[in-house]
Write a protein that holds these residues in place. Structure first.
Motif, PDB file in Angstrom:
ATOM      1  N   MET A   1      12.381  -7.434 -14.545  1.00 36.69           N
ATOM      2  CA  MET A   1      12.723  -7.417 -15.925  1.00 36.69           C
ATOM      3  C   MET A   1      11.464  -7.303 -16.773  1.00 36.69           C
ATOM      4  O   MET A   1      11.313  -6.311 -17.472  1.00 36.69           O
ATOM      5  CB  MET A   1      13.525  -8.662 -16.236  1.00 36.69           C
ATOM      6  CG  MET A   1      13.963  -8.765 -17.620  1.00 36.69           C
ATOM      7  SD  MET A   1      15.453  -9.736 -17.602  1.00 36.69           S
ATOM      8  CE  MET A   1      15.562 -10.063 -19.265  1.00 36.69           C
ATOM      9  N   PHE A   2      10.627  -8.339 -16.796  1.00 37.01           N
ATOM     10  CA  PHE A   2       9.355  -8.256 -17.494  1.00 37.01           C
ATOM     11  C   PHE A   2       8.225  -8.281 -16.484  1.00 37.01           C
ATOM     12  O   PHE A   2       8.413  -8.631 -15.315  1.00 37.01           O
ATOM     13  CB  PHE A   2       9.185  -9.449 -18.454  1.00 37.01           C
ATOM     14  CG  PHE A   2      10.089  -9.396 -19.649  1.00 37.01           C
ATOM     15  CD1 PHE A   2       9.841  -8.513 -20.690  1.00 37.01           C
ATOM     16  CD2 PHE A   2      11.186 -10.233 -19.747  1.00 37.01           C
ATOM     17  CE1 PHE A   2      10.670  -8.481 -21.790  1.00 37.01           C
ATOM     18  CE2 PHE A   2      12.014 -10.209 -20.838  1.00 37.01           C
ATOM     19  CZ  PHE A   2      11.758  -9.318 -21.880  1.00 37.01           C
ATOM     20  N   ASN A   3       7.080  -7.980 -16.965  1.00 39.03           N
ATOM     21  CA  ASN A   3       5.894  -7.972 -16.126  1.00 39.03           C
ATOM     22  C   ASN A   3       5.460  -9.422 -15.876  1.00 39.03           C
ATOM     23  O   ASN A   3       5.601 -10.304 -16.721  1.00 39.03           O
ATOM     24  CB  ASN A   3       4.793  -7.190 -16.853  1.00 39.03           C
ATOM     25  CG  ASN A   3       3.596  -6.953 -15.976  1.00 39.03           C
ATOM     26  OD1 ASN A   3       3.530  -7.433 -14.862  1.00 39.03           O
ATOM     27  ND2 ASN A   3       2.658  -6.194 -16.506  1.00 39.03           N
ATOM     28  N   HIS A   4       4.874  -9.701 -14.701  1.00 42.08           N
ATOM     29  CA  HIS A   4       4.418 -11.051 -14.374  1.00 42.08           C
ATOM     30  C   HIS A   4       3.276 -11.489 -15.292  1.00 42.08           C
ATOM     31  O   HIS A   4       3.083 -12.692 -15.522  1.00 42.08           O
ATOM     32  CB  HIS A   4       3.953 -11.118 -12.908  1.00 42.08           C
ATOM     33  CG  HIS A   4       5.079 -11.019 -11.937  1.00 42.08           C
ATOM     34  ND1 HIS A   4       6.032 -11.983 -11.820  1.00 42.08           N
ATOM     35  CD2 HIS A   4       5.408 -10.047 -11.041  1.00 42.08           C
ATOM     36  CE1 HIS A   4       6.908 -11.645 -10.897  1.00 42.08           C
ATOM     37  NE2 HIS A   4       6.540 -10.449 -10.399  1.00 42.08           N
ATOM     38  N   GLY A   5       2.565 -10.577 -15.836  1.00 42.19           N
ATOM     39  CA  GLY A   5       1.497 -10.895 -16.785  1.00 42.19           C
ATOM     40  C   GLY A   5       2.040 -11.541 -18.045  1.00 42.19           C
ATOM     41  O   GLY A   5       1.392 -12.411 -18.651  1.00 42.19           O
ATOM     42  N   PHE A   6       3.243 -11.140 -18.469  1.00 42.52           N
ATOM     43  CA  PHE A   6       3.882 -11.737 -19.645  1.00 42.52           C
ATOM     44  C   PHE A   6       4.156 -13.225 -19.400  1.00 42.52           C
ATOM     45  O   PHE A   6       3.874 -14.070 -20.231  1.00 42.52           O
ATOM     46  CB  PHE A   6       5.174 -10.993 -19.968  1.00 42.52           C
ATOM     47  CG  PHE A   6       6.003 -11.663 -21.026  1.00 42.52           C
ATOM     48  CD1 PHE A   6       5.657 -11.563 -22.370  1.00 42.52           C
ATOM     49  CD2 PHE A   6       7.114 -12.407 -20.677  1.00 42.52           C
ATOM     50  CE1 PHE A   6       6.414 -12.182 -23.332  1.00 42.52           C
ATOM     51  CE2 PHE A   6       7.870 -13.024 -21.644  1.00 42.52           C
ATOM     52  CZ  PHE A   6       7.529 -12.921 -22.982  1.00 42.52           C
ATOM     53  N   PHE A   7       4.690 -13.528 -18.226  1.00 46.00           N
ATOM     54  CA  PHE A   7       4.990 -14.919 -17.893  1.00 46.00           C
ATOM     55  C   PHE A   7       3.717 -15.738 -17.757  1.00 46.00           C
ATOM     56  O   PHE A   7       3.658 -16.899 -18.173  1.00 46.00           O
ATOM     57  CB  PHE A   7       5.824 -14.998 -16.614  1.00 46.00           C
ATOM     58  CG  PHE A   7       7.219 -14.503 -16.805  1.00 46.00           C
ATOM     59  CD1 PHE A   7       8.123 -15.184 -17.592  1.00 46.00           C
ATOM     60  CD2 PHE A   7       7.627 -13.336 -16.182  1.00 46.00           C
ATOM     61  CE1 PHE A   7       9.411 -14.728 -17.770  1.00 46.00           C
ATOM     62  CE2 PHE A   7       8.914 -12.871 -16.344  1.00 46.00           C
ATOM     63  CZ  PHE A   7       9.815 -13.561 -17.139  1.00 46.00           C
ATOM     64  N   ALA A   8       2.697 -15.170 -17.175  1.00 45.60           N
ATOM     65  CA  ALA A   8       1.424 -15.874 -17.025  1.00 45.60           C
ATOM     66  C   ALA A   8       0.814 -16.158 -18.394  1.00 45.60           C
ATOM     67  O   ALA A   8       0.314 -17.268 -18.648  1.00 45.60           O
ATOM     68  CB  ALA A   8       0.471 -15.051 -16.175  1.00 45.60           C
ATOM     69  N   LEU A   9       0.844 -15.167 -19.289  1.00 48.63           N
ATOM     70  CA  LEU A   9       0.304 -15.362 -20.628  1.00 48.63           C
ATOM     71  C   LEU A   9       1.099 -16.422 -21.389  1.00 48.63           C
ATOM     72  O   LEU A   9       0.527 -17.298 -22.050  1.00 48.63           O
ATOM     73  CB  LEU A   9       0.323 -14.030 -21.402  1.00 48.63           C
ATOM     74  CG  LEU A   9      -0.263 -14.069 -22.804  1.00 48.63           C
ATOM     75  CD1 LEU A   9      -1.736 -14.422 -22.756  1.00 48.63           C
ATOM     76  CD2 LEU A   9      -0.039 -12.750 -23.500  1.00 48.63           C
ATOM     77  N   PHE A  10       2.417 -16.393 -21.271  1.00 48.29           N
ATOM     78  CA  PHE A  10       3.268 -17.384 -21.925  1.00 48.29           C
ATOM     79  C   PHE A  10       2.979 -18.782 -21.371  1.00 48.29           C
ATOM     80  O   PHE A  10       2.909 -19.763 -22.119  1.00 48.29           O
ATOM     81  CB  PHE A  10       4.746 -17.010 -21.736  1.00 48.29           C
ATOM     82  CG  PHE A  10       5.673 -17.921 -22.465  1.00 48.29           C
ATOM     83  CD1 PHE A  10       5.824 -17.838 -23.845  1.00 48.29           C
ATOM     84  CD2 PHE A  10       6.395 -18.890 -21.788  1.00 48.29           C
ATOM     85  CE1 PHE A  10       6.679 -18.695 -24.517  1.00 48.29           C
ATOM     86  CE2 PHE A  10       7.244 -19.743 -22.459  1.00 48.29           C
ATOM     87  CZ  PHE A  10       7.394 -19.641 -23.830  1.00 48.29           C
ATOM     88  N   LEU A  11       2.796 -18.919 -20.068  1.00 49.55           N
ATOM     89  CA  LEU A  11       2.499 -20.203 -19.437  1.00 49.55           C
ATOM     90  C   LEU A  11       1.138 -20.733 -19.895  1.00 49.55           C
ATOM     91  O   LEU A  11       1.006 -21.927 -20.194  1.00 49.55           O
ATOM     92  CB  LEU A  11       2.526 -20.045 -17.911  1.00 49.55           C
ATOM     93  CG  LEU A  11       2.434 -21.319 -17.095  1.00 49.55           C
ATOM     94  CD1 LEU A  11       3.608 -22.228 -17.407  1.00 49.55           C
ATOM     95  CD2 LEU A  11       2.418 -20.990 -15.619  1.00 49.55           C
ATOM     96  N   ILE A  12       0.148 -19.869 -20.005  1.00 54.04           N
ATOM     97  CA  ILE A  12      -1.179 -20.298 -20.462  1.00 54.04           C
ATOM     98  C   ILE A  12      -1.118 -20.740 -21.918  1.00 54.04           C
ATOM     99  O   ILE A  12      -1.702 -21.768 -22.290  1.00 54.04           O
ATOM    100  CB  ILE A  12      -2.209 -19.157 -20.256  1.00 54.04           C
ATOM    101  CG1 ILE A  12      -2.463 -18.960 -18.764  1.00 54.04           C
ATOM    102  CG2 ILE A  12      -3.501 -19.450 -20.982  1.00 54.04           C
ATOM    103  CD1 ILE A  12      -3.283 -17.728 -18.436  1.00 54.04           C
ATOM    104  N   LEU A  13      -0.421 -20.009 -22.758  1.00 50.00           N
ATOM    105  CA  LEU A  13      -0.269 -20.401 -24.165  1.00 50.00           C
ATOM    106  C   LEU A  13       0.453 -21.753 -24.297  1.00 50.00           C
ATOM    107  O   LEU A  13       0.048 -22.613 -25.086  1.00 50.00           O
ATOM    108  CB  LEU A  13       0.481 -19.337 -24.946  1.00 50.00           C
ATOM    109  CG  LEU A  13      -0.331 -18.136 -25.414  1.00 50.00           C
ATOM    110  CD1 LEU A  13       0.593 -17.066 -25.997  1.00 50.00           C
ATOM    111  CD2 LEU A  13      -1.325 -18.585 -26.462  1.00 50.00           C
ATOM    112  N   ALA A  14       1.498 -21.949 -23.546  1.00 49.27           N
ATOM    113  CA  ALA A  14       2.251 -23.203 -23.596  1.00 49.27           C
ATOM    114  C   ALA A  14       1.381 -24.371 -23.131  1.00 49.27           C
ATOM    115  O   ALA A  14       1.373 -25.448 -23.749  1.00 49.27           O
ATOM    116  CB  ALA A  14       3.509 -23.098 -22.744  1.00 49.27           C
ATOM    117  N   PHE A  15       0.631 -24.177 -22.064  1.00 51.75           N
ATOM    118  CA  PHE A  15      -0.257 -25.228 -21.566  1.00 51.75           C
ATOM    119  C   PHE A  15      -1.355 -25.536 -22.588  1.00 51.75           C
ATOM    120  O   PHE A  15      -1.672 -26.701 -22.835  1.00 51.75           O
ATOM    121  CB  PHE A  15      -0.872 -24.802 -20.226  1.00 51.75           C
ATOM    122  CG  PHE A  15      -1.784 -25.836 -19.645  1.00 51.75           C
ATOM    123  CD1 PHE A  15      -1.272 -26.984 -19.071  1.00 51.75           C
ATOM    124  CD2 PHE A  15      -3.162 -25.672 -19.699  1.00 51.75           C
ATOM    125  CE1 PHE A  15      -2.120 -27.950 -18.544  1.00 51.75           C
ATOM    126  CE2 PHE A  15      -4.012 -26.629 -19.185  1.00 51.75           C
ATOM    127  CZ  PHE A  15      -3.489 -27.770 -18.605  1.00 51.75           C
TER     128      PHE A  15
END
Length: 133
Positions: A1-15
């Motif tokens: 669905m989305f690129n894994h980079g999107f999830f990684a960036l979202f996880l880093i921002l949330a952290f």
């Protein structure tokens, strides 16, 4: 669905935002928040718990001075009046308190509590009469 980079960036921002919020909360709480609890007030009941431990004359005289300093005056209508009188009786009944010291205690208490003169006089007299020899 989305690129894994999107999830990684979202996880880093949330952290990152979560850690900033955590640090801000700790600083704010230490600067404005928690006050130390008030110390528990020393009561006549607490004092009466100390009386049986007074085996020596020095400890007994220290307790007498503490009683005179903290609980010198009591109102005749006070709810703690009987407990105060019981503390005086236990204090005078100590083996290390001689008759002269008991009379001095009685006079000091009567001078501060003239409304309780009869009660204090009877109490100290009975305590001395019933004292173990």
């Amino acid at each position: 669905m989305f690129n894994h980079g999107f999830f990684a960036l979202f996880l880093i921002l949330a952290f990152g935002l979560g850690s900033v919020l955590l640090v801000f909360g700790v600083v704010a709480r230490s600067a404005f928040g928690v006050r130390p609890p008030k110390p528990k007030q020393f009561t006549i009941k607490d004092f009466r718990a100390l009386i049986p431990d007074a085996k020596t004359q020095a400890k007994a005289l220290e307790l007498v001075d503490m009683f005179i300093k903290k609980f010198n005056i009591i109102a005749p209508q006070s709810l703690q009046r009987q407990e105060w009188l019981d503390a005086v009786k236990e204090l005078v009944s100590l083996d290390s308190i001689d008759t002269d010291k008991a009379a001095e205690i009685r006079e000091r208490l009567i001078s501060k509590n003239p409304n309780l003169q009869n009660d204090i006089t009877q109490l100290v007299g009975n305590a001395l009469k019933n004292k173990k020899s």
